[in-house]
Write a protein that holds these residues in place. Structure first.
Motif, mmCIF file in Angstrom:
data_model
loop_
_atom_site.group_PDB
_atom_site.id
_atom_site.type_symbol
_atom_site.label_atom_id
_atom_site.label_comp_id
_atom_site.label_asym_id
_atom_site.label_seq_id
_atom_site.Cartn_x
_atom_site.Cartn_y
_atom_site.Cartn_z
ATOM 1 N N LEU A 213 0.816 -1.210 0.000
ATOM 2 C CA LEU A 213 0.000 0.000 0.000
ATOM 3 C C LEU A 213 0.853 1.264 0.000
ATOM 4 O O LEU A 213 0.577 2.226 -0.712
ATOM 5 N N LEU A 214 1.915 1.227 0.835
ATOM 6 C CA LEU A 214 2.759 2.408 0.999
ATOM 7 C C LEU A 214 3.358 2.834 -0.338
ATOM 8 O O LEU A 214 3.302 4.015 -0.722
ATOM 9 N N ARG B 223 -9.274 2.937 -7.626
ATOM 10 C CA ARG B 223 -8.509 3.085 -6.382
ATOM 11 C C ARG B 223 -7.335 2.124 -6.332
ATOM 12 O O ARG B 223 -6.297 2.425 -5.763
ATOM 13 N N PHE B 224 -7.525 0.896 -6.863
ATOM 14 C CA PHE B 224 -6.536 -0.157 -6.633
ATOM 15 C C PHE B 224 -5.729 -0.542 -7.872
ATOM 16 O O PHE B 224 -5.034 -1.546 -7.857
ATOM 17 N N ASP B 225 -5.817 0.271 -8.912
ATOM 18 C CA ASP B 225 -5.086 -0.082 -10.135
ATOM 19 C C ASP B 225 -3.581 -0.228 -9.885
ATOM 20 O O ASP B 225 -2.932 -1.102 -10.463
ATOM 21 N N SER B 226 -3.039 0.628 -9.008
ATOM 22 C CA SER B 226 -1.594 0.548 -8.718
ATOM 23 C C SER B 226 -1.276 -0.655 -7.840
ATOM 24 O O SER B 226 -0.254 -1.327 -8.035
ATOM 25 N N ALA C 282 1.487 -5.330 -5.568
ATOM 26 C CA ALA C 282 1.373 -6.550 -4.751
ATOM 27 C C ALA C 282 2.244 -7.682 -5.302
ATOM 28 O O ALA C 282 3.020 -8.280 -4.543
ATOM 29 N N PRO C 283 2.167 -8.009 -6.615
ATOM 30 C CA PRO C 283 3.082 -9.047 -7.125
ATOM 31 C C PRO C 283 4.551 -8.661 -6.971
ATOM 32 O O PRO C 283 5.382 -9.514 -6.632
ATOM 33 N N VAL C 284 4.878 -7.380 -7.206
ATOM 34 C CA VAL C 284 6.288 -6.957 -7.094
ATOM 35 C C VAL C 284 6.818 -7.220 -5.685
ATOM 36 O O VAL C 284 7.869 -7.847 -5.502
#
Lengths: 261, 261
Positions: free
Chosen positions: A137-138, A241-244, A249-251
């Motif tokens: 998230l950060l 909101r969560f496209d990034s 998350a996989p990275v």
């Protein structure tokens, strides 16, 4: 700027669920996957493509049931992926009504929304570094916020005018620096023994965060929609909101799995 | 029927490579993946969709290099998949020239052709049951041959006239029985301790073999092409020969990985 602050506040309940981890976070991920797929598929329908909603919902259920039965089994995860892709292919067998594009949109939704968002759960389940869930998230939100402000203050050169006209190179650089600094500070305080890994993760995730943002924009542009949905009035849908996060998350997860562990 | 016999003979060199296993088989799989992707993407071009050939070739190289470095690491395989999908997304950032369909076709090629065919290698690398690599081919080809002859002899009811007009329900049943019997005999002779597992694998793989065949037909129909290529004159391309194997390889592999091992 006011909308930024309000949208930030709308994230507070989310932070509580991430803090709790475990089942509450699992429930959140399932909800995000289901709503995200619906929004993404609605976008395809605006393009005249008809993906199979029920197949994607079934894939979500099967994925989370398998994960409950055998958490962290990557052979099973690959089997789930292969099975989902095969079933999506069956969807186009009624050639008079369906086209390969419908099947391909279904596959894309399952991988891009369901598989990618599932990495949030994988990070949370990591036996050693589940605390790094915050980095997901950060990195995404710091990149976003710092890119916004540095673009606002210093932005001169357009990044990709056709795709996202307001983004600037200065914003992209500022967002990346912001993510590296915030992730570094987080690492220094929370996991000091690997703080410089956090710096590197902050850097890589910042780049992918922006790829995720632009990917969502590229789909939306061709779908002819401005936002994926209207779940939080004035702030678009889950996918906006969560496209990034879908990319960070996989990275973060693979960095943990392949380098830290 | 003559063409069937000739196309059967064209498979003899293939059988030698499968018998050898290891590097020769690895080389064969790389070649099949590369030519298969090219044929599949050429088909998309006939639909007016422009996938990124070079990205798929790069994905093949990276996959096989990673596999050489860390064979059987499924976290790495998932990382490769996620990375390939992300990179395919970048391909559509030039919105004036590219569309999401180009990116989605690239992803589909990477998963359907490269990822699925890689399961042949995964079966061959299995520490306990690499001998079952024969089941991948046996189920695919026995289903095909027995379906052909039982359809020829008993075929009355059309299976899916819009998709593949010559296929009959009698053929599908005959093909499935043929696969079960051949796989059962193979198991009884070669791996008697798990011969009934071979029966079950023969059954499941026969069903998926026909799904694989129909999937390739569904793509070809909408692409407006009869064959994917003309590599073996008169017998189509790599993708026409191996459409069933693309589906039987994952089935056999995950049966081994999740049930036998």
């Amino acid at each position: 700027m006011k909308t930024r602050v309000i949208s930030g506040l709308a994230m507070v309940p989310l932070l509580v669920l991430v803090y709790l981890g475990g089942y509450p976070l699992l429930a959140l991920c399932i909800i995000i996957a289901a709503i995200g797929v619906k929004e993404f598929f609605d976008g395809f329908k605006a393009m005249g493509i008809n993906p199979c909603y029920n197949l994607a919902y079934l894939a979500i259920i099967v994925l989370y049931v398998l994960n409950a039965a055998a958490p962290g089994n990557f052979e099973l995860l690959c089997a789930w992926l292969a099975g989902s892709i095969m079933l999506s292919s069956l969807y186009m067998f009624r050639t008079t009504e369906r086209s390969p594009l419908d099947a391909m949109a279904t596959m894309t939704g399952i991988i891009y929304v369901v598989f990618f968002s599932f990495h949030v759960v994988l990070v949370d389940q990591d036996p050693n570094y589940s605390i790094l869930i915050w980095m997901v998230l950060l990195s995404a939100f710091c990149t976003d916020i710092f890119a916004y402000f540095s673009g606002y203050l210093f932005g001169k050169h357009k990044l990709c005018p056709n795709l996202s006209p307001k983004k600037t190179i200065e914003g992209a650089v500022g967002g990346t620096i912001g993510s590296v600094v915030c992730c570094g500070i987080f690492g220094y305080i929370v996991v000091p023994e690997i703080w410089w890994h956090c710096l590197i993760m902050g850097l890589i995730a910042a780049v992918f965060s922006q790829f995720g943002d632009l990917t969502a924009s590229a789909y939306k542009r061709k779908m002819g929609i401005k936002d994926y949905g209207n779940l939080i009035p004035g702030h678009g849908g889950i996918m906006d909101r969560f496209d990034s996060v879908l990319f960070t998350a996989p990275v973060i997860f693979y960095y943990i799995a392949l380098i830290l562990n």
